[in-house]
Design a protein around this motif. Structure first.
Motif, mmCIF file in Angstrom:
data_model
loop_
_atom_site.group_PDB
_atom_site.id
_atom_site.type_symbol
_atom_site.label_atom_id
_atom_site.label_comp_id
_atom_site.label_asym_id
_atom_site.label_seq_id
_atom_site.Cartn_x
_atom_site.Cartn_y
_atom_site.Cartn_z
ATOM 1 N N GLN A 159 10.292 -35.755 -24.501
ATOM 2 C CA GLN A 159 11.098 -34.529 -24.593
ATOM 3 C C GLN A 159 10.551 -33.382 -23.753
ATOM 4 O O GLN A 159 11.217 -32.383 -23.540
ATOM 5 C CB GLN A 159 11.224 -34.088 -26.068
ATOM 6 N N HIS A 160 9.292 -33.542 -23.251
ATOM 7 C CA HIS A 160 8.661 -32.459 -22.492
ATOM 8 C C HIS A 160 8.779 -32.697 -20.978
ATOM 9 O O HIS A 160 8.990 -33.827 -20.531
ATOM 10 C CB HIS A 160 7.175 -32.358 -22.848
ATOM 11 N N ALA A 161 8.614 -31.604 -20.231
ATOM 12 C CA ALA A 161 8.521 -31.705 -18.765
ATOM 13 C C ALA A 161 7.036 -31.603 -18.407
ATOM 14 O O ALA A 161 6.343 -30.704 -18.898
ATOM 15 C CB ALA A 161 9.294 -30.572 -18.113
ATOM 16 N N TYR A 162 6.580 -32.528 -17.571
ATOM 17 C CA TYR A 162 5.140 -32.606 -17.285
ATOM 18 C C TYR A 162 4.845 -32.368 -15.802
ATOM 19 O O TYR A 162 5.554 -32.889 -14.938
ATOM 20 C CB TYR A 162 4.615 -33.988 -17.660
ATOM 21 N N TRP A 163 3.773 -31.658 -15.545
ATOM 22 C CA TRP A 163 3.190 -31.558 -14.207
ATOM 23 C C TRP A 163 1.827 -32.234 -14.315
ATOM 24 O O TRP A 163 0.908 -31.689 -14.950
ATOM 25 C CB TRP A 163 3.076 -30.090 -13.782
ATOM 26 N N VAL A 164 1.730 -33.414 -13.756
ATOM 27 C CA VAL A 164 0.557 -34.269 -13.967
ATOM 28 C C VAL A 164 -0.334 -34.190 -12.722
ATOM 29 O O VAL A 164 0.078 -34.582 -11.625
ATOM 30 C CB VAL A 164 0.988 -35.736 -14.194
ATOM 31 N N ARG A 165 -1.557 -33.686 -12.926
ATOM 32 C CA ARG A 165 -2.458 -33.537 -11.772
ATOM 33 C C ARG A 165 -3.563 -34.595 -11.827
ATOM 34 O O ARG A 165 -4.164 -34.830 -12.872
ATOM 35 C CB ARG A 165 -3.076 -32.146 -11.775
ATOM 36 N N SER A 166 -3.797 -35.229 -10.673
ATOM 37 C CA SER A 166 -4.873 -36.231 -10.609
ATOM 38 C C SER A 166 -5.365 -36.356 -9.172
ATOM 39 O O SER A 166 -4.666 -35.966 -8.224
ATOM 40 C CB SER A 166 -4.377 -37.588 -11.117
ATOM 41 N N VAL A 167 -6.551 -36.925 -9.029
ATOM 42 C CA VAL A 167 -7.152 -37.063 -7.687
ATOM 43 C C VAL A 167 -6.380 -38.092 -6.861
ATOM 44 O O VAL A 167 -6.140 -37.901 -5.669
ATOM 45 C CB VAL A 167 -8.638 -37.474 -7.807
ATOM 46 N N ASP A 168 -5.994 -39.186 -7.505
ATOM 47 C CA ASP A 168 -5.182 -40.218 -6.843
ATOM 48 C C ASP A 168 -3.816 -40.273 -7.523
ATOM 49 O O ASP A 168 -3.681 -39.864 -8.685
ATOM 50 C CB ASP A 168 -5.869 -41.588 -6.962
ATOM 51 N N PRO A 169 -2.800 -40.793 -6.822
ATOM 52 C CA PRO A 169 -1.453 -40.829 -7.423
ATOM 53 C C PRO A 169 -1.409 -41.678 -8.693
ATOM 54 O O PRO A 169 -2.158 -42.649 -8.830
ATOM 55 C CB PRO A 169 -0.600 -41.485 -6.327
ATOM 56 N N VAL A 170 -0.531 -41.307 -9.595
ATOM 57 C CA VAL A 170 -0.300 -42.081 -10.814
ATOM 58 C C VAL A 170 0.643 -43.233 -10.445
ATOM 59 O O VAL A 170 1.782 -43.001 -10.046
ATOM 60 C CB VAL A 170 0.340 -41.201 -11.918
ATOM 61 N N GLU A 171 0.133 -44.442 -10.552
ATOM 62 C CA GLU A 171 0.940 -45.603 -10.175
ATOM 63 C C GLU A 171 0.856 -46.682 -11.238
ATOM 64 O O GLU A 171 -0.271 -47.026 -11.655
ATOM 65 C CB GLU A 171 0.465 -46.164 -8.826
ATOM 66 N N PRO A 172 1.970 -47.259 -11.704
ATOM 67 C CA PRO A 172 3.322 -46.844 -11.340
ATOM 68 C C PRO A 172 3.633 -45.490 -11.967
ATOM 69 O O PRO A 172 2.942 -45.068 -12.906
ATOM 70 C CB PRO A 172 4.181 -47.953 -11.965
ATOM 71 N N PRO A 173 4.691 -44.814 -11.476
ATOM 72 C CA PRO A 173 5.045 -43.519 -12.074
ATOM 73 C C PRO A 173 5.370 -43.689 -13.556
ATOM 74 O O PRO A 173 5.740 -44.778 -13.998
ATOM 75 C CB PRO A 173 6.291 -43.103 -11.286
ATOM 76 N N LEU A 174 5.240 -42.615 -14.298
ATOM 77 C CA LEU A 174 5.459 -42.686 -15.747
ATOM 78 C C LEU A 174 6.952 -42.844 -16.050
ATOM 79 O O LEU A 174 7.801 -42.332 -15.313
ATOM 80 C CB LEU A 174 4.912 -41.418 -16.404
ATOM 81 N N ARG A 175 7.238 -43.530 -17.154
ATOM 82 C CA ARG A 175 8.637 -43.680 -17.588
ATOM 83 C C ARG A 175 9.032 -42.440 -18.383
ATOM 84 O O ARG A 175 9.010 -42.438 -19.611
ATOM 85 C CB ARG A 175 8.795 -44.955 -18.411
ATOM 86 N N LEU A 176 9.323 -41.394 -17.633
ATOM 87 C CA LEU A 176 9.665 -40.098 -18.230
ATOM 88 C C LEU A 176 10.787 -39.472 -17.421
ATOM 89 O O LEU A 176 10.852 -39.669 -16.200
ATOM 90 C CB LEU A 176 8.450 -39.163 -18.182
ATOM 91 N N ASP A 177 11.644 -38.689 -18.102
ATOM 92 C CA ASP A 177 12.741 -38.040 -17.378
ATOM 93 C C ASP A 177 12.215 -36.973 -16.439
ATOM 94 O O ASP A 177 12.692 -36.806 -15.330
ATOM 95 C CB ASP A 177 13.719 -37.392 -18.374
ATOM 96 N N GLU A 178 11.223 -36.224 -16.923
ATOM 97 C CA GLU A 178 10.740 -35.139 -16.063
ATOM 98 C C GLU A 178 9.217 -35.156 -15.937
ATOM 99 O O GLU A 178 8.503 -34.613 -16.783
ATOM 100 C CB GLU A 178 11.214 -33.771 -16.574
ATOM 101 N N ALA A 179 8.766 -35.834 -14.905
ATOM 102 C CA ALA A 179 7.331 -35.863 -14.597
ATOM 103 C C ALA A 179 7.170 -35.501 -13.129
ATOM 104 O O ALA A 179 7.791 -36.121 -12.260
ATOM 105 C CB ALA A 179 6.746 -37.234 -14.877
#
Ligand code: NAP
Length: 256
Positions: free
Chosen positions: A150-170
């Motif tokens: 239900q939340h909108a996320y801004w996900v910060r990391s040194v390397d890309p998040v793979e695979p992308p998260l199963r979320l409507d707003e990431a």
């Protein structure tokens, strides 16, 4: 002059800074061990080895085989498995161990904090109503966010998040610290963030988001540190240098 062989368990800024300090010494041969989670680790003036040892027994074997004189556990405060392995391996191999661990951040007046025992609890503390969340947990545990879509996320990391998260707003921010407070404040304002999800890592490099959240009145949900083994501990690179300089047992224990 005999050379002391020091193994640093790394993956942190402190490990790199300590390696730089030791590399400048003729009487010390330093190796830094990395787990291999980061694709392009920063350069260090030390021998680098990458990958797990195969538990405490494997690390003890490595300490013996490489004739290591002293072990420094400079892993991240949340890398608890490795820290317990280091304590056990040092005991098995009879090698002196120092933990290099920064102090956790302490609550300051104006901070709006809630603490969670782990990442899953931190995510549940965001609540049922949709929020705009800066996520600074590293990329290894962010799949826990999928429990709260239900939340909108801004996900910060040194390397890309793979695979992308199963979320409507990431949204993904690939960046390596340090993150100064002013830039963090701009980031929080730009995305109208109303909650920060972070680990209580301690140290200066990632404190900017905590200070920025305080000045903007934004809630921070902090994951508490896991328990670590009770071993001699230095709170800074400087203190680690003092311990290493003052620790003749490193050579004596091996009967040299
Ligand atoms: P962990 O859960 O404590 O360790 C899991 C396994 O990874 C260990 O049993 C070990 O495998 C291997 N490992 C961990 N650190 C290692 C090192 N320095 N050298 C060689 N093998 C290592 O560790 P983690 O939380 O996944 O962290 C992995 C690395 O990322 C660490 O170097 C840590 O300093 C760094 N880091 C972690 C975080 C975090 O939030 N957890 C944040 C920033 C950086 P074997 O049992 O096979 O030896």
């Amino acid at each position: 002059m005999s050379t002391r062989r020091i193994l640093i368990l790394g993956g942190t800024t402190e490990a790199r800074l300590l390696a730089e300090r030791l590399a400048a010494r003729d009487d010390i041969n330093v190796t830094v061990s990395l787990a291999g989670r980061t694709r392009k680790p920063l350069d260090m003036p030390a021998t680098i080895r990458v990958g797990g040892f195969g538990g405490a027994g494997g690390l003890a074997e490595y300490l013996r085989a490489e004739a290591i004189d002293a072990l420094v556990d400079a892993t991240h405060p949340f890398a608890a498995t490795m820290s317990f392995n280091a304590a056990e391996a040092a005991r098995l191999a009879g090698v002196p161990l120092l933990a290099l661990a920064r102090a956790p951040w302490e609550h300051q007046p104006g901070d709006i904090w809630r603490e969670a025992a782990d990442v899953a609890e931190a995510v549940s503390l965001l609540g049922a109503t949709s929020r705009r969340v800066l996520v600074a947990l590293g990329r290894n545990e962010v799949s826990a966010l999928e429990a709260a879509p239900q939340h909108a996320y801004w996900v910060r990391s040194v390397d890309p998040v793979e695979p992308p998260l199963r979320l409507d707003e990431a949204h993904y921010i690939v960046a390596r610290g340090p993150f100064p407070e002013g830039e963090e404040r701009d980031l929080l304002k730009r995305h109208r963030i109303d909650a920060v999800l972070a680990k209580n890592s301690g140290g200066d490099a990632t404190y900017g988001k905590i200070a920025a959240a305080r000045t903007l009145g934004i809630e921070v949900i902090l994951v508490k540190r896991p328990p670590r083994p009770e071993v001699p501990t230095a709170g800074s690179v400087e203190a680690a240098m003092v311990w290493l300089n003052a620790h003749p047992a490193a050579l004596a224990l091996r009967g040299e």
